[in-house]
Design an enzyme around this catalytic site. Structure first.
Site, short mmCIF file in Angstrom:
data_model
loop_
_atom_site.label_atom_id
_atom_site.label_comp_id
_atom_site.label_asym_id
_atom_site.label_seq_id
_atom_site.Cartn_x
_atom_site.Cartn_y
_atom_site.Cartn_z
N LYS A 185 0.86 -1.24 -0.01
CA LYS A 185 0.09 -0.08 -0.11
C LYS A 185 0.70 1.10 0.07
CE LYS A 185 -2.91 3.25 1.65
NZ LYS A 185 -1.66 3.94 1.88
N GLU A 266 6.00 -0.62 13.69
CA GLU A 266 7.13 -0.26 14.45
C GLU A 266 6.41 1.24 14.53
OE1 GLU A 266 11.05 0.23 12.59
OE2 GLU A 266 11.09 2.14 13.35
N CYS A 303 12.71 7.08 13.78
CA CYS A 303 12.17 6.67 14.83
C CYS A 303 13.26 6.66 15.92
CB CYS A 303 11.46 5.29 14.47
SG CYS A 303 12.72 4.59 13.43
#
Lengths: 530, 530
Positions: A185, A266, A303
């Protein structure tokens, strides 16, 4: 030059049944590019999944060498797109060209590592226990076990890594390597880059004779297509990198299916860094410089951005604070990935600094004539306030860090014990000083997937010993990494074969060990035949 | 002789705060034994979890050799209970003494295998990537990774294995071996056996100097205690073997926590067996005998009981049916574990045979003067009816099997493609015949964790190559086994150490490799030092 198609990649066909379209946003210019992209319709989702399901049996049965050839061909086709790919990424993400060039290199390197891994073959964790037909009271059967692929994997591209965590990134590579079809996607923040990358993968698949359906990619600027893909019965696992909200929505959706499936999400981390007193004193300037670089790297859109820095009151602290804010001030402001991310950054940062007891040490200015620039911000808070306000440990995605000053070691332990699961924790201290704090080492070890000594959390090395993952809520499954060779373990399951005829076993488990892999045979590691 | 206490084992103390009690039921006699057992109160649950949480740091930091000594001591204390343990188990479960003696042996063997595994040490999957300080554009850090324990593990004892899947069974052994405290919720169907086993574990823990809280066991004949344990924030994973309903309730509960945790629930399976025509013809009698033995073994109370047998119309079929029913008829009826299980067996079996098109081939009679005996039942159905009635593939826990007769291979494939995830599938065929059915091999492989050739699914070998687990709904997580050395992987997670000083690293990751374990060093397997 390769033209952007803007249509869904369903196996080897392009499809655009939807009348609704969306376009690429250019964050640095606050405008849109001309091409239109077609969100997939429910029918297109069905077609895609049917093709993936059909491709699975054939693809999973191919020799590993052919899957490796496919992965290598993907890297070749990506490189063949040339600078056009980087330039498009630069427009769509606002990330600087050198960073994008580096990220493309990492992406290619990741794919090549998986090609090498499956060519070598020992990753399947073969275990063989040979029969003991004369054992009393019951004969022992012959048992052999290895990891096998599980089926179609749905991958959500991330916003902050248009290559390395996107269409051909850390989820797609290992999923394909293991023998699973992949359905991406595409992230709506960089549809053009996604389109070009998908074309590279499709070309590679056709060139190396892969079954149609081994790869598909669908567009959507909303949530319908992602929802339909996660809920589809043919989907066997999901890879996602993004927000806590997005990750948890997918996770809950997957758990509520008739057949629950794993979601490897995550979701975020504040990557606490602890500076011990002697280190602060002896390396005041270098620590300030290193940390400021890590906080502002890539406009803080990692992150692994160090969002919390803990230290204990000490004579060197004032100088460290002064240097830290000066170093932050010395970094030029940078464009964020999307207008939404920039607005979100500002509002979360403003919420954090609005707490009574939080003091802004420095706040940069955005440059004139540049839209969506993040103002790097450094703030300070005493540990007592931090302990009393759990929201201060929430991630502020962007170039923001909060210096938490503790009165003493006990208060430091109290503050650290409150931390939720993290991707990383870091300790600034030499070995001698660190050895004096065994409880601190335990606290930091237990709260993160990766524990760093005298380094910053940004920079995720792609290697076997990397664990990029961590206890909840940094990820939904602390047992698996998204980076490094073990990322392949997310998309497989073990299977035992009992008393199978040697001729019918997979090559990895046959007596002759035709692949020459490492196997655990009767509890001993060996490359020998049985 | 050791006396049954009937109180909760909270660390090294006994506790019985509840006024409510329950007693042991004797299924073969339909009466109750004298001792009373006290369900744990919410306060007792809190105390237990606080002790476990406290014990974790100390226990996880012990050298593996001390944890191994503890496991060995458990086996010694279990054996020291002598025949009293077996006799109590016989009363509480109705299982025959030879079976219980064998199961005790397996239980001890499992624990000893884990002691050996952690003494040897390579199970931690150590990976080391050494630094490249001169690498351009950025230096490569030193990264080292290994598996570490995760914290307190809640174990639900199963009803059908009072030793091997209960207090000191397949969950407790690996959880303790990895370095996690264990809290057992004792199964109310055999509280006396559980009590004696818990005493053995506590003695072993005290004798080998384990921290208090490394093991606790709580009673409950309802669901409150189990719910409180699964929902407790200190709990990090759950092991369960039992019904679909029970397993899914715990799974959903664990997913809805603030911090979701893994639940390893083994829930049930019908273990389809396929007999190919040549095998049916050449081994008519022996197949009938082998299958009848497997269907009725232990009153059919195995998760690996073969509940479905598929075959294709052939001249040998009539003789096979006759022999199969005759062999089933030749097995004496046996007592089931509990009155509830016996009632449930009868009602599910009656539902299955009530379908139009299902024909009973044989139904045994229960013996006079024996309560809770299962009547072994063999039924037959044509594949068309089976395909049209999905409930016919649901597990009937007990000595029941359904022979599904297909018109041809195509119909066989259609029926098999409808099967849900299973612990095992079996194929009766020699290699030459099997090789002619590649699609069948794929169908059977993809639907189960263990694929057996020319053998029955009952009998789960405890060895490295065993995978006792399978796709949903046979378990909640097809990636993990509950039997064999890899069962330890359910209770650990990987952790990376970046640029750590050698002196502060766990022994498993130090340069000198003091434990002499196998490690993946710069992508090569070796026992050498770095």
């Amino acid at each position: 030059m390769t033209t952007i198609q803007g249509k869904n990649f369903i196996g080897y066909s392009l499809s655009a049944l939807a009348t609704k379209t969306f376009r690429s946003y250019v964050p640095a210019q606050d405008n849109y590019l001309e091409e239109t992209f077609h969100p997939a319709t429910p029918d297109e989702v069905e077609q895609t999944m049917a093709l993936a399901e059909k491709a699975f049996d054939t693809y999973a049965s191919l020799p590993a060498s052919q899957r490796a050839d496919f992965l290598v061909a993907i890297t070749e086709e990506i490189m063949a797109l040339g600078d056009a790919l980087l330039e498009r990424a630069h427009l769509e993400t606002g990330l600087p060209m050198p960073r994008l060039q580096g990220e493309r290199g990492r992406t290619v390197n990741q794919l090549l590592q998986f090609a090498d891994l499956i060519r070598e073959g020992s990753w399947v964790e073969a275990r063989i226990d040979t029969a003991l037909p004369d054992r009393a009271p019951a004969p022992k059967p012959d048992l052999r076990k290895m990891l096998i692929p599980i089926g179609p994997i749905v991958v959500f591209g991330s916003s902050n890594f248009p290559f390395a965590y996107s269409v051909a990134g850390v989820d797609t590579g290992p999923a394909l390597a293991a023998g699973n079809p992949v359905i991406v996607k595409a992230h709506p923040a960089h549809p053009g880059v996604s389109d070009l990358t998908a074309q590279a993968i499709v070309k590679a698949a056709q060139r190396t004779g892969m079954p149609e359906g081994v790869f598909s990619m669908l567009y959507d600027d909303g949530h319908e297509v992602g929802t339909a893909l996660v809920q589809h019965p043919a989907t066997k696992a999901v890879g996602f990198t993004g927000s806590m909200k997005g990750g948890m929505a997918l996770y809950k959706m997957a758990m509520e299916r008739d057949e629950p499936i794993p979601v490897f999400a995550e979701m975020g981390s504040v990557n606490p860094v602890v500076i011990l007193p002697k280190a602060l004193e002896s390396r005041t300037e270098s620590l300030a410089k290193t940390l400021a670089g890590s906080v502002t790297l890539g406009a803080g859109q990692f992150c692994t951005n160090p969002g919390l820095v803990f230290t204990v009151q000490s004579p060197a602290l004032a100088q460290f604070e002064a240097s830290f804010q000066q170093e932050i001030a010395g970094v030029a402001s940078a464009t964020m990935l999307t207008a939404g991310i920039c607005q979100n950054y500002r509002s979360l940062r403003d919420e954090a600094v609005a707490h009574e007891g939080v003091k802004i040490l420095h706040r940069s200015e955005a440059e004139a004539n540049h839209s969506n620039q993040a103002e790097a911000t450094l703030a300070r808070v005493d540990a007592k306030t931090f302990i009393d306000n759990p929201t201060l440990q929430e991630e502020v995605f962007g170039p923001f860090s909060l210096l938490v000053v503790c009165e003493d070691t006990e208060e430091l332990y109290t503050a650290l014990a409150l931390l939720k699961g993290q991707l990383t924790t870091s300790l600034m201290a030499d070995a001698e000083e660190a050895a004096q704090y065994p409880q601190l080492l335990r606290l930091l070890t237990r709260r993160a997937g990766r524990f760093i000594m005298n380094g910053v959390p940004t920079g995720v090395e792609v290697c076997a010993a990397m664990h990029h993952g961590g206890p909840f809520p940094s990820t939904t499954d602390s047992r698996f990494t998204s980076v490094g060779r073990d990322a392949i373990l997310r998309f497989v399951r073990p299977q035992s074969f009992q008393d199978w005829d040697n001729s019918l076993l997979p090559a990895e488990l046959q007596n002759e060990n035709p692949r020459g892999i490492w196997r655990l045979v009767n509890n001993d590691w060996t490359q020998a035949h049985v």
